[in-house]
Each structure stands twice: as C-alpha cells, then as structure tokens.
Motif scaffolding. Structure first.
Motif, mmCIF file in Angstrom:
data_model
loop_
_atom_site.group_PDB
_atom_site.id
_atom_site.type_symbol
_atom_site.label_atom_id
_atom_site.label_comp_id
_atom_site.label_asym_id
_atom_site.label_seq_id
_atom_site.Cartn_x
_atom_site.Cartn_y
_atom_site.Cartn_z
ATOM 1 N N PRO B 315 0.662 -1.246 -0.104
ATOM 2 C CA PRO B 315 -0.126 0.045 -0.001
ATOM 3 C C PRO B 315 0.765 1.148 -0.040
ATOM 4 O O PRO B 315 2.207 1.466 0.410
ATOM 5 C CB PRO B 315 -0.613 -0.128 1.369
ATOM 6 C CG PRO B 315 -0.656 -1.615 1.697
ATOM 7 C CD PRO B 315 0.519 -2.013 1.286
ATOM 8 N N GLU B 368 -6.577 -0.536 4.411
ATOM 9 C CA GLU B 368 -7.708 -1.360 4.725
ATOM 10 C C GLU B 368 -7.297 -2.943 4.157
ATOM 11 O O GLU B 368 -7.690 -3.747 4.947
ATOM 12 C CB GLU B 368 -8.757 -0.938 3.888
ATOM 13 C CG GLU B 368 -9.645 0.556 4.292
ATOM 14 C CD GLU B 368 -10.670 0.292 5.292
ATOM 15 O OE1 GLU B 368 -11.062 -1.125 5.354
ATOM 16 O OE2 GLU B 368 -10.902 1.201 6.067
ATOM 17 N N GLU B 369 -6.573 -2.790 3.227
ATOM 18 C CA GLU B 369 -6.199 -4.183 2.599
ATOM 19 C C GLU B 369 -4.855 -4.603 2.674
ATOM 20 O O GLU B 369 -3.825 -3.869 2.660
ATOM 21 C CB GLU B 369 -6.674 -4.099 1.047
ATOM 22 C CG GLU B 369 -6.606 -5.465 0.579
ATOM 23 C CD GLU B 369 -6.464 -5.217 -1.199
ATOM 24 O OE1 GLU B 369 -7.076 -6.355 -1.992
ATOM 25 O OE2 GLU B 369 -5.722 -4.747 -1.698
ATOM 26 N N PRO B 371 -1.944 -6.428 0.980
ATOM 27 C CA PRO B 371 -1.511 -6.752 -0.289
ATOM 28 C C PRO B 371 -1.259 -8.155 -0.857
ATOM 29 O O PRO B 371 -1.060 -8.947 0.245
ATOM 30 C CB PRO B 371 0.044 -5.864 -0.524
ATOM 31 C CG PRO B 371 0.589 -6.251 1.142
ATOM 32 C CD PRO B 371 -0.431 -6.084 1.791
ATOM 33 N N SER B 372 -1.569 -8.510 -1.909
ATOM 34 C CA SER B 372 -1.509 -9.972 -2.220
ATOM 35 C C SER B 372 0.020 -10.194 -2.745
ATOM 36 O O SER B 372 0.462 -9.248 -3.099
ATOM 37 C CB SER B 372 -2.351 -10.214 -3.356
ATOM 38 O OG SER B 372 -2.789 -9.121 -3.981
#
Lengths: 680, 418
Positions: B315, B368-369, B371-372
């Motif tokens: 991010p 929020e997310e 990372p993949s």
C-alpha cells in the motif's frame, strides 16, 4: 541548417555511381521518414533512382515515392513510365510490386493508368499479381470514387477467382467499395465457404464477417420466433410457439457456412475465433450456439476463470465483474458474494465502487440474497473510506426502494449517517430516502430536516434540491411539526444563487402551500409527491448494444463507426436459393449441387411438407411469378405518383400500393396453398 | 483498415511512425497521451480510444505502445492481433523487441512494415515469407553488405505465397536435421489467505524449433491427449486429424514457431507446486507493520522448484521495509512500492523465510487491505498437467531427423491473497 547540410550530402550520395553509396543515402532518408522528419526536398534526387538496378535501392526509392508523391505530383509523374514497364515484366514479383507502388501513388492524374493496370492485373497468370490487383481496388476507389462502377466489374471478376490467395483480398475490396452488392456473392458463396479454412487468417476474418451479413439476407431465422434474449427463460413458451409453427428446415447453404467455420474456433488468432463466435451468435440455431460458450449459461462452469487478480488492469477488472454479475444465480450467488467481499478491500477505489454496484445488481436480480447483500452493504457504511460509504449509500437507496417496510431500521441507520458523510451524491440519496419513507421514521425525519435547514446554505446543489424535497414531503405528512422549518427552507431556497433551486422552491411552494391563487393542483399535492414510485432497475453498463454486430468496433464503443454495415434482420421468407447454384463443371461446388435440388428448396418454403419434386418445383415457379407481379405493381405506383406534386400524398400512395401488392401476393399464396391441399 | 502506426516509449517519446495511406499528423497521438496520463499505469490505458476523426487502437508490449490509427469500422481484435504480430516479428528478427533494437534496425523495420500491410490490409505476416522477402540482420551479413553494397532484400518471390503451404518456404536444406519441441505450462492460480486454492488453471503452449530439409510432414501424438479439450493451433495444423484421431498432423514452418496452445481448467488436474505461509499486518498505532513469509514445497512431483521470486505491491503508506531473509535477497522500492524477494532454488530441508518490520507514513490511517503476493517459479523437466508427448513421426522425407522434447512448468499469474 544542419539538416540542410545533411540533405546536401545525401543528394551527392544519390548522384554517385556506386550502389553502396546510394543505398546508404536511401537508408538514411528512410530513417528520417520513420522518425517523422521531412525529407520532401530530396524528391528530385531520389526519383532519378527509380530505375536503379539494385533491388534494395529500388525498394527504398518506392517507399519514398509512396510517401511523398502526393506532395510532389509533377515530379512523381516522371516515375510512372518505369512502373508501366514493370507491369509488363516477365517476373511476377516485379509486376506485383510495380502495381503496388503505382496504385499507392495518390495522384489523380494517373487514375486512368491505374484503372488499366488493375484490369490487366486482374487477369494475370500469377495469383500473387491478382491479389495485388484486389488490394489496389480500394486504393483507386478512395482516390476517385467515380471509378466505382468499373471497379465493381473487376471485383466481380476477382470474386470468381478460385485461389485462396485472392479470396481474402477481394472480399476486403468488396467490403470497402460495394458492401451492399450482396448479389455479387451468390455465385461465389459456396466456393468461399469451402475455401475458407485455407485462406490466411486476416482474410478469414473479413470473409466470415461478410458472410454473416450475407446469411442474414438470404436464409430464414433458425430460431423462428424465439428471440435470443428469451432463450433461457421461457422454454415452455417456446414449445408452444413451435407447435403452432410448421417445421423449420435449414437451408443446406446455411448449414454449410456453420459447418465450415466451426473448425476455425481452434485458430491461434483471436480475431478469427471472435469472427466465428459472432457468426454463431447471429446465425446458429440456439442449440448450437453452445459450442462457442456464448450464452452466459454456458460460461457458468468457467465462473472462476473470471475471478479478479489485484494485478489485472482496471478495464479487465470491470469486465470480469460484469461477467460474474451476469453469471450470478441462486446456486452460485453465495460463492460470488464471498468473492466480491475480497474485492471491496481492494486498493483500487474505482474497482471497489464497481464491485459495490455489482453487489447491488446481484441483490436486485436474485431475491433470495437481497437481505444478505443489504446487510453486507450496511456494514460497509462504517468503512473508513468515504467513497466506499457513499457508493454503498447510493446502492442501498436503490435496494430499499424495493421493500421499504421491512427496513426502517436501515433507514434510521442511514439517517444517522448524514452527520458524517460528505459526498454530495450520498447525502442526497439519504435525504431522498428519508423523505420518501418519512412515515417509517416519523421521529427522525423532522430532526434531519432541522439539521439540514441549518446547513442548507453550505450544501451542494443536488443536496439542496433533496432538502427541498424532504421539506415538501414532511410538510404534506406532518405539517404540525415541520411547517415553520419548511417555510424557512423555502425562503432560503428562494434567494439561492442557482436558478434551478429558486425555480424548484417557487414551484413547490405553489404546490404545497394553499393560497387563494393556487390552482387545482394543490389538491393533488400529496398524490404528486408521495406517489408510489417504481424501484429503479440496476442495469448493466454494457446493455443496449445488441443491435451492433458482435465484435465490431461499433459494438465495442456502442456507437456507429464510419463504414459500419448494419446487420440486416432475417427475411420473412427466404429469397430464391437457386441463385447460389453454379454450373456443375465447377469442381468445388459439384458435391453441393445435390443438396440444393428443388426438393431442398420446396422444403423451406413456408414450411410446406416435402412433396414430389414436380409439384414443389411448379410451386416455386408460381411463387417467383407472384413476386414479379409485386415488382410491377410497385413500378406502376411510382410512375403514377411522379406526376403528383404533393410529396406527402406520394408517400401515402406508395405505401398503399405496397400494401395492395402484398395483398395480391398473399392471396396468390393462399390460392396455391388451398390448391395444394385440394390436389393432395 | 489500419491507417498509420506510431511507436511510443514509456517516457512518451514518439520514435517511429509509418503511414499506409495518406499521412496523418502525429498530433493525433495527443489523445493517446491524454489517456495515458489518466491511466497512471501503462496497462490501464484503454485499448480503443475515440477521437473526433479517428480511433486509436493500441497495445502495450515490451515497454512500447503500438498505437494504430483507424478511420472506419474494423473488428478491434483484428487490429490488436495484428499489432501483436508486428511485435512478434520484430522479436523474431532482432532477438528482442525493444526501442533500441527497433531504432538500430530502423530500415529493416520500415521494410517489414511495408510488407506486412498494403493499404492498411495485412499482406505478408508469416515469418517464413517475410524472411524470404527481407533477410534478418546478422553481424556477418551486415558486415559483408557494407563492404559489397549487396542487399538485404530477396530477389525472387517467396514460393510459399503461391503454394498451398503459405507458411513454409521452399528449398529448405540442412546438414543436421532436427526438430525440438518445448512443452511450456504456466499455472494461473489464486490462493486464499488460508492457502486454499480459490482458482487454478494451466495455460500451456508447445513451442517448436524445426530445422528439417525439404517438405517434411510431421505427426505428433500424446500419451494422454484427453487432457486437452481447449486448444488452438498454428494454421499449419490439420484440424480434421485432430478432431478424428487426436494427433497433431502438420507440415511445419521452417524455424521457430508456436505449434499450439492449450488450456486446462479442471481443478483436480492442476497441482499447486508450493505453499506460502504468510502474515502481513499493520498496527493501528505506531505507524508500523509486520511481515512474515515462508515458502515451502507442495506438489512438486519430486522435482526442484527454481527461480522462485515473491513480489508484493505494498500500500502507498509503506515507506520502508526492514527485513531479513534466510535465503536469497530482498529489495523494497519506495517509489513503486514493490517488495521483491528473489529466493532462487527452493530447498525442502531448509524453507526460505522473510521476516521483519514495515514502517508506515506517520499519521496516515492503517491500510484497509493487505497486499497480495505474486509468485514466480520454474520447474524443469515437468509439465505440471502430466501431458506427455508419445512420439513424433515424419513422412515425405527419407532422412532420419534428430528429435527432442523438453518440458518446463512456470508460474503464470500466480497470486496469494492475504
């Protein structure tokens, strides 16, 4: 000046006797052209070398000529004789390249020379030269459209060519010059179908697209009355329509096209695969469309192929999302929703917004999951990202409209959000929702209006309009508590800077506040404002482009591109199939003639059952007679109306005559029909 | 059809233009530059851009935008496929398709473009044909050419243009006759947080390098052709033989080409060679986070996993990474926000681990997310689907060719969600 010096050097090199120097000069010049630099000053020096023996120098000179001839027309004419000589060369490579360059020189004065060259090349021994001739046709056509008729003759000649090398190129010329001359295709239809698999890939695409259009004018709709959109919904309805109708038998030529294109689904070229797919989509009986996995139901086993990776480009993400949404049904919705949940956490905010919309659409389409989706979206309302919240509000608003009674708690929840959400669209949505369903939240609604009255002057226009709306609705349902607030809001609005808001305020005041002057509408204010409104349909952004041929540029952009050829509707009754018959000596078509005997033809006509050959033959004869009579009557009507000065009358007259002609034709059919049964 | 072509590099320099009809001013590319700017990432540029008078259809490949100018209706895929063919031809001719090689060979590039389209319609796009018309550069030949002034351009018409086998040049002669086939499979997969396979499929291709004299007619058969249900072929392959007998029958082009590609999506056939244990977390306070990734072997069929690389798009708020790797090297680029861990060979006895802390921009809310992770890997001598070539037979010629088949498995779009 540096450029000038360079050009002098190159001129000197071109004037030298050594081929190596000339070549070097030409290479430099071509490099200049490639970089977009202007090299037109060298034209006189270059054009002298057009007859150079060295094949590479010559080739680069050609490149140069084609690029600058348009700007230096007079000088360009010096080179024409070289090409004319080239056209007669014993070597087919030289003949072809001479024609290629000659036809690429965009100088109007040589149009007659070009025309002659193309005509001769079209009957050349070498198929490669004939291919070049086919390529030259659209060039000449764009240079001088007046040559169209002569060019069509050449196209007609080349369409009869039996080599795969020429087929793609001449159909390309046909598509550019005379795409409406479907009649030129008849005699070559079967040959094109049979050659197709051996034509090069690019030619395949062009031929398949053209044949799709051709088939739509010549064959009957294999899906009779069942429109494609209903294919999977009303299976039952379809059975009944089928029962009423006579059995449909596909024209063998229609079948031939479907059969011969099918193996091309295995092509390495995506454009070819797409061309076959669109052909099946537009032409195949619905039962066979499955082979291209077109019908979305057919994509279902591949659901997971459309799962989205964080590294996919945004447009791919949106497209995959669209497919997933369309594939959602009762059985797979929970899987899909779980997948969507991961998308909402993405860093790509546009994609998150699209995902929320997608959830909304699933919820609308599949009643069973509406509550689940709604709850999921409500949870998103506490998301940290305001854009996520705003998008959710908008979608929730639309969903709530479907069954507001059950969801007053959500409406309450949203009413509270108004303190925090700043995105105008979301604020407007919330206000609309409270106004619309104020009876479900009788205590909260007036309080929201109070807050809004306070902040009115600082709101965006769309929010202001919704505040006025809310005020009006509350005034009508709960005037005791809100009368003063409404007056206040309307007064603020009356002096707003935006005239839309001033207009709206004036309009609403007249409607809801009874005065001496207010007219009859006042009585209906409540009905007007609190009418039951239909819930919005959450629609796919990809809808509405069905009318374009699949896979075309126009289809992609959802706007007609220049040169787009409409895909015609299926004819009501099939035109005469015998137009495609070719003399039996034609080896390619020999085996096909069997299929199109009179029996095959009779079979299709209005579903009449196959009878003895003689009978059906006589039938089709009389039918063609009747259609002739139609033509005649139309001509007559036109002649009559020529004298008529009133244009409108003329049109009406024409239409009337057409109806009459149709009536005559139909009566004839009727007579034949009854006669047929009598004699049976 | 295709009116003009512009080649534009990543920095926005227009370095080559070619027109097949009258000249279109390069200012039409302004619309492209506008879209390019809006898209941020080069991959996100819309493939079709509408301008008042033209349509721009573009592909992005090898850090080059191939921007074509269209004026009238044409299937967009037609143009896109053609542009890819152009890029492939450059690759075939110059070993790689890059701005440098294109600039170095600008005259050959221009000659190629001239042959590939006539009046905007594809003319010669088969490698075998083009190579007869325009010879590819070799160091030796370009030296000889400069000295003697001789030519790069073929003197005769390629015979392929006239025969029924337009993809093969005639008169091919080799002293050593050999045919090599590479079965290359890429695993596309999405694994979820717990390591469960959300989705997996195999994209396979069979690349061929065939150097056989004369007109050989080859038949390639598989031990297990049933694995293949979604296939596409080079035009040389006879569809009918495949449909009836499940063998690949063809007269090959000379040299390198892609014989076929296939697609296996049945989940039970797709083995996942590695597992990833990961924990990436960001803390609510202190502007920091933790990262802990371990990679281990799963279904490797007894082979070694090599060239293992883990890439993470962090991010925006992640400023730097302070990590330690038990194997390989890692690098965090604070500009692109990409963490790259190059592991190398996977040793099952000692699993590679990357661990440490991440520092975030202070004051920014925690991402929020998570990372993949994107995985790259390679396994030699294995086709993960189990596809096996049975035999290669040659008809039509008398000599005994040397034949070879090689298998390799790679990670395609292999993503682990966190």
């Amino acid at each position: 000046s540096e450029n000038q010096n360079g050009l002098i050097i190159e001129t000197e090199m071109l004037d030298s006797n050594k081929d190596s120097l000339k070549l070097e000069a030409m290479k430099r010049i071509v490099a200049m052209i490639a970089r977009g630099k202007n090299a037109s000053d060298l034209f006189p020096a270059v054009v002298k070398n057009v007859a150079c023996k060295n094949i590479e120098v010559k080739k680069l000179v050609y490149v140069y000529l084609v690029r600058y001839a348009e700007e230096q027309q007079d000088l360009a004419l010096l080179s024409i004789s070289t090409f004319q000589r080239g056209l007669k060369d014993p070597n087919q490579l030289i003949r072809a390249s001479a024609l290629r360059v000659l036809s690429s020189i965009r100088v109007t004065i040589i149009v007659p020379i070009m025309m002659l060259a193309i005509k001769e090349a079209a009957s050349d021994m070498s198929p490669y030269v004939r291919k070049t001739a086919a390529h030259a046709i659209p060039k000449l056509h764009s240079l001088d459209p007046e040559q169209k008729d002569q060019l069509i003759e050449v196209i007609e000649k080349l369409l009869a060519d039996k080599t795969t090398l020429v087929a793609g190129s001449v159909v390309m010329a046909f598509e550019e010059v005379c795409p409406d001359r479907i009649d030129l295709i008849h005699k070559n239809y079967r040959k094109l179908c049979n050659l197709l698999i051996d034509v090069e890939e690019w030619g395949q695409v062009v031929i398949i697209n053209m044949l799709t259009r051709y088939a739509r004018t010549q064959f009957l709709n294999p899906n009779v009355n069942v429109s494609i959109t209903h294919m999977y919904e009303d299976e039952k309805a379809e059975v009944t329509t089928l029962e009423k109708r006579k059995p449909y038998v596909m024209d063998p030529d229609h079948r031939l096209l479907l059969r011969n294109t099918k193996p091309l689904l295995q092509s390495r070229n995506a454009a070819v695969v797409m061309a076959v797919a669109q052909l099946y989509f537009h032409l195949a009986p619905k039962a066979e469309v499955g082979i291209i996995a077109k019908a979305l139901g057919m994509f279902e086993p591949y659901l997971k192929s459309f799962y989205i990776r964080s590294t996919d480009p945004t447009q791919i993400k949106i497209l995959k999302l669209e497919v997933l949404t369309n594939l959602a049904n009762e059985a797979n919705i929970s899987t899909i929703l779980r997948e969507f949940q991961t998308y909402i956490k993405s860093m790509d905010k546009d994609f998150v917004a699209a995902s929320i919309q997608a959830i909304g659409r699933c919820a609308t389409n599949i009643g069973e999951v509406r509550d689940t989706c709604l709850n999921g979206l409500v949870q998103l309302l506490s998301n940290r990202d305001e854009l996520v919240v705003a998008e959710s509000v908008v979608v929730i608003k639309k969903l709530l409209q479907m069954q507001p009674e059950q969801h007053s708690d959500i409406i309450k929840h949203m009413a509270k959000l108004i303190d925090n959400i700043q995105v105008p669209m979301a604020r407007a949505s919330i206000l609309w929702l409270i106004g619309e369903y104020c009876e479900h939240v009788p205590k909260i609604a007036p309080d929201v209006l109070r807050k809004m009255a306070k902040s009115f002057t600082n709101e965006e226009d769309i929010v202001k309009l919704q505040i006025i709306n809310l005020a009006a609705k509350l005034y009508l349902t709960n005037s005791k508590q809100t009368k003063l607030l409404t007056q206040y809001v309307l007064n603020l609005a009356k002096y707003d800077q935006n005239y839309d808001i001033r207009d709206r305020a004036r309009f609403i005041r007249q409607l809801i506040v009874p005065t001496d002057k207010s007219g009859a509408l006042n009585k209906y204010a409540k009905k007007l404002f609190l009418a039951l409104k239909p819930a919005p349909v959450l629609e796919s952004p990809f809808k509405d482009r069905d009318h374009f041929q699949l896979g075309s540029l126009s289809h992609l952009l959802n706007a007609k591109a220049a040169g787009y050829q409409e895909l015609p509707d299926w004819p009501e009754s099939a035109p005469d199939p015998s137009v495609r018959n070719v003399e039996v000596k034609d080896s390619v078509c020999a085996e096909r003639t069997v299929l199109t005997g009179p029996e095959g033809a009779g079979n299709r006509k209005r579903g009449r059952k196959a009878v003895k050959n003689q009978k059906s033959a006589s039938e089709s004869e009389s039918e063609s007679e009747s259609s002739e009579s139609e033509d005649e009557s139309e001509e007559e009507s036109e002649e009559e109306s020529e004298s008529d000065t009133d244009v409108r009358k003329k049109k009406v007259g024409l239409d009337w005559n057409r109806i009459l002609a149709n009536y005559v034709v139909n009566t004839l059919h009727y007579i034949q029909y009854t006669a047929f049964y009598f004699f049976k | 059809m295709i009116h003009s072509l512009f080649l534009i590099n990543n920095a926005g320099d227009l370095f080559l233009e070619k027109h097949w009809k009258s000249v279109i001013s390069r200012s039409v590319c302004d619309y492209f530059f506008e879209a390019r700017e809006k898209a941020v990432e080069p991959d996100n540029v819309p493939p079709v851009i509408r301008t008042p008078h033209h349509y721009l259809i573009n592909i992005y490949r090898e850090k080059i935008f191939f921007v074509s100018v269209i004026q009238t209706e044409v299937p967009p895929l037609f143009v896109i496929e053609f542009l890819h063919r152009v890029a492939e031809t450059f690759q075939d001719y110059f070993g790689e398709c890059s701005e440098t090689t294109i600039k170095d060979n600008v005259v050959i590039v221009y000659e190629l473009l001239e042959e590939m389209l006539d009046n905007g319609f594809p003319l010669a796009t088969e490698s075998n044909i083009l190579k007869e018309l325009i010879r590819p550069p070799t160091i030796l030949r370009s030296m000889v050419n400069t000295i003697t002034g001789s030519s790069n351009v073929g003197e005769t018409l390629p015979t392929g243009q006239l025969s029924n086998i337009p993809w093969r040049r005639a008169g091919v002669k080799y002293t050593n006759n050999e045919a090599y086939f590479d079965v290359v499979e890429e695993i596309d997969a999405i694994l979820d947080k717990s390591g469960t396979t959300v989705f997996a499929e195999i994209q396979g291709v069979i690349d061929a390098c065939v150097k056989l004299s004369g007109m050989p007619d080859l038949t390639l058969s598989f031990m297990n052709p049933r694995l293949l249900d979604d296939v596409s072929f080079h035009p040389c392959v006879r569809y009918k033989r495949w449909e009836s007998e499940r063998v690949i029958s063809f007269i090959p082009p000379d040299g390198n080409f892609q014989l076929m590609s296939y697609h296996i999506s049945a989940q039970n056939l797709v083995a996942i060679p590695i597992y990833v244990k990961q924990n990436i977390s960001f803390f609510e306070t202190g502007s920091s986070g933790r990262l802990d990734i371990t990679v281990g072997p799963k279904q490797t069929m007894g082979k070694t996993v090599e060239c293992l690389v883990v890439t993470v798009h962090m991010p925006k708020v992640v400023l730097s990474a302070n990590l330690s790797a038990t194997q390989g090297t890692y690098n965090y680029d604070p500009v692109t926000k990409i963490l790259l861990w190059d592991i190398g060979k996977l040793n099952p006895q000692k699993l590679p681990n990357l661990k440490g802390s991440l520092s975030l921009q202070s004051g920014a809310p925690k991402p929020e997310e998570n990372p993949s992770l994107n995985i790259d890997l390679k396994i030699q001598q294995l086709a993960i689907s189990g596809l096996k070539v049975n035999r290669l037979d040659m008809y039509g010629e008398k000599y005994k060719p040397f034949k070879g088949v090689k298998y390799v498995t790679k990670a395609g779009k292999f993503q682990v969600r966190t």
